[in-house]
Design a protein around this motif. Structure first.
Motif, PDB file in Angstrom:
ATOM      1  N   SER A 116      35.408  53.434  26.806  1.00  0.00           N
ATOM      2  CA  SER A 116      34.674  52.577  25.874  1.00  0.00           C
ATOM      3  C   SER A 116      35.471  52.290  24.604  1.00  0.00           C
ATOM      4  O   SER A 116      35.495  51.152  24.106  1.00  0.00           O
ATOM      5  CB  SER A 116      33.334  53.217  25.509  1.00  0.00           C
ATOM      6  OG  SER A 116      32.603  52.394  24.628  1.00  0.00           O
ATOM      7  N   GLU A 153      31.648  51.260  29.814  1.00  0.00           N
ATOM      8  CA  GLU A 153      30.558  52.231  29.665  1.00  0.00           C
ATOM      9  C   GLU A 153      30.608  52.898  28.291  1.00  0.00           C
ATOM     10  O   GLU A 153      31.289  53.892  28.128  1.00  0.00           O
ATOM     11  CB  GLU A 153      30.664  53.282  30.768  1.00  0.00           C
ATOM     12  CG  GLU A 153      30.597  52.726  32.185  1.00  0.00           C
ATOM     13  CD  GLU A 153      30.657  53.822  33.244  1.00  0.00           C
ATOM     14  OE1 GLU A 153      30.117  54.921  33.008  1.00  0.00           O
ATOM     15  OE2 GLU A 153      31.255  53.589  34.294  1.00  0.00           O
ATOM     16  N   TYR A 154      29.888  52.353  27.332  1.00  0.00           N
ATOM     17  CA  TYR A 154      29.048  51.172  27.299  1.00  0.00           C
ATOM     18  C   TYR A 154      29.204  50.513  25.942  1.00  0.00           C
ATOM     19  O   TYR A 154      29.549  51.192  24.960  1.00  0.00           O
ATOM     20  CB  TYR A 154      27.566  51.562  27.476  1.00  0.00           C
ATOM     21  CG  TYR A 154      27.289  52.322  28.744  1.00  0.00           C
ATOM     22  CD1 TYR A 154      27.128  51.654  29.955  1.00  0.00           C
ATOM     23  CD2 TYR A 154      27.186  53.712  28.723  1.00  0.00           C
ATOM     24  CE1 TYR A 154      26.853  52.356  31.126  1.00  0.00           C
ATOM     25  CE2 TYR A 154      26.923  54.410  29.899  1.00  0.00           C
ATOM     26  CZ  TYR A 154      26.764  53.732  31.088  1.00  0.00           C
ATOM     27  OH  TYR A 154      26.520  54.435  32.233  1.00  0.00           O
ATOM     28  N   ARG A 156      28.199  49.642  22.365  1.00  0.00           N
ATOM     29  CA  ARG A 156      27.364  50.529  21.540  1.00  0.00           C
ATOM     30  C   ARG A 156      26.528  49.804  20.499  1.00  0.00           C
ATOM     31  O   ARG A 156      25.710  50.436  19.830  1.00  0.00           O
ATOM     32  CB  ARG A 156      28.266  51.565  20.865  1.00  0.00           C
ATOM     33  CG  ARG A 156      28.843  52.576  21.837  1.00  0.00           C
ATOM     34  CD  ARG A 156      29.925  53.438  21.247  1.00  0.00           C
ATOM     35  NE  ARG A 156      31.163  52.672  21.058  1.00  0.00           N
ATOM     36  CZ  ARG A 156      32.367  53.221  20.935  1.00  0.00           C
ATOM     37  NH1 ARG A 156      32.482  54.545  20.965  1.00  0.00           N
ATOM     38  NH2 ARG A 156      33.437  52.480  20.783  1.00  0.00           N
ATOM     39  N   ASN A 194      21.135  51.866  26.613  1.00  0.00           N
ATOM     40  CA  ASN A 194      22.308  51.044  26.912  1.00  0.00           C
ATOM     41  C   ASN A 194      21.924  49.650  27.396  1.00  0.00           C
ATOM     42  O   ASN A 194      22.609  48.665  27.080  1.00  0.00           O
ATOM     43  CB  ASN A 194      23.170  51.740  27.971  1.00  0.00           C
ATOM     44  CG  ASN A 194      23.825  53.001  27.437  1.00  0.00           C
ATOM     45  OD1 ASN A 194      24.357  53.011  26.337  1.00  0.00           O
ATOM     46  ND2 ASN A 194      23.789  54.065  28.216  1.00  0.00           N
TER      47      ASN A 194
END
Length: 395
Positions: A116, A153-154, A156, A194
């Motif tokens: 990420s 992933e992922y 924010r 998320n």
């Protein structure tokens, strides 16, 4: 000009999805060739429509994509699938597999868990973000991919969510320019926090379909009690996550059900019980055991039980104190029935090395058979015409 192009791309994505049959996808982890001794030639190709090659990495100093392991990707001497001789790396084997199975599309998956910060660093810099897009397209052309899967992933916050939309738009434009049949997908989260950050409707106009990760609901590294990690319905012992509700979150947000792929695991999440006499779900476990996973094919079947209400298998092995939650053939068949009833695009699995080879126990084969068999799968052709020197010896 921009609006015409956007409309053309949107119409193509919608048309291609509407005309396709059911999909069956699997992630091939490049590190599988080492300790697990699992190779491209082991893939159940006739039961698959898409192979997602995991993972392609990123250079945060330039934004360009790169191989995470050049040895296994493009250098390791491997047997030729098409006959005598050798090829170099898993990607040449995959290209040969595409030649033998024209419905099989191979997608490069960029990112993965723990990347990420790399996405954030690159997408917040316009020059690096553009390098990311152009280098991704160059890798598609050189190594024989049929598209790109973004595994961020992922995101924010809303700023990163907007950057993701812009990334998908640019990738779609460049892929469409190379070939309209190129695939663009996104590895989509299951947790509310998320999902809520993402701009789902904006993303959807550029995506061929969504790989919704309906697993890891529970695990010894973050849960407080034992539980299923891929149950179709109900609570799982530690929280209320389940596949049906997660898919419902996407459809209620306006994503067409026939663009959603149901994600399923080819591994168990394991726990070391605190008290062997309490061996059901929702029981305490010892942290000393640490986080545990086990390939599905290595699980003991003589102690297997099945929760038909929540649709998950589980087992307790008193010889090592391990409690495991996982999918089994019964899970796969029920999930296939539910996928059809819910008008989903199909299903996918993480990761290929975990499945059992036998027809009776294979989760991939049981799911596809229940969908309607290999004759029910998407028959759109893969892409074989590339300007690449890497692939020319295999033509």
């Amino acid at each position: 000009m921009f609006h015409k192009l956007q409309s053309k791309i949107h119409n193509h994505v919608q048309h291609s999805q509407a005309s396709n049959q059911l999909k069956s996808g699997i992630y091939f982890a490049n590190w599988s060739v080492y300790a697990r001794k699992y190779f491209v030639q082991d893939l159940p190709a006739e039961h698959l429509t898409h192979v997602f090659y995991a993972f392609i990495g990123m250079d945060t100093s330039t934004g360009k994509v790169k191989f995470t392991d050049e040895w296994c990707d493009i250098q390791m001497p491997l047997d030729s699938i098409n006959g005598n001789g050798k090829v170099t790396g898993s990607l040449q084997q995959l290209y040969q597999l595409k030649q033998r199975n024209r419905k099989l599309k191979v997608i490069m998956s960029i990112g993965g868990w723990g990347t990420s910060d790399s996405f954030t660093a690159i997408m917040s810099d316009a020059s690096k973000a553009r390098n990311f897009v152009l280098s991704s397209i160059a890798m598609v052309k050189e190594y024989g991919f049929d598209g790109i899967d973004i595994d961020w992933e992922y995101p924010r916050n809303k700023t990163e969510a907007r950057q993701l939309v812009e990334l998908l738009y640019q990738l779609r434009v460049e892929l469409h320019s190379f070939s309209p049949c190129m695939v663009l997908t996104f590895a989509a989260p299951g947790g509310d926090d998320n999902i809520q950050i993402l701009d789902l409707k904006q993303m959807d106009q550029y995506l061929s379909f969504w790989n919704v990760m309906c697993y890891d609901f529970n695990g010894s590294g973050w849960s407080s009690k034992t539980g299923y990690h891929s149950n179709l319905f109900g609570s799982n012992g530690d929280n209320n996550l389940n596949c049906a509700d997660i898919i419902g979150k996407y459809t209620k947000s306006g994503i067409p059900s026939n663009k959603l792929m149901l994600g399923m695991p080819l591994y168990a999440r394991t726990f070391e019980l605190s008290n062997a006499s309490n061996s059901g779900i929702g029981q305490p476990f010892t942290r000393a055991g640490g986080e545990g996973t086990a390939d599905y094919k290595k699980l003991a079947t003589d102690i297997e039980k099945f929760d038909s209400r929540k649709v998950s298998a589980y087992s307790y092995n008193p010889s090592n104190g391990k409690w495991s939650g996982y999918d089994n053939p019964q899970s796969a068949r029920i999930k296939a029935q539910w996928s059809k009833l819910s008008n989903l695009a199909g299903g996918f699995w993480w990761d290929s090395a975990g499945d059992e080879i036998s027809n009776e126990r294979s989760l991939v084969k049981n799911y596809v058979d229940q969908l309607g068999g290999i004759q029910s799968l998407d028959t759109s052709l893969n892409h074989l015409d590339y300007p690449s020197t890497f692939l020319k010896p295999l033509q």
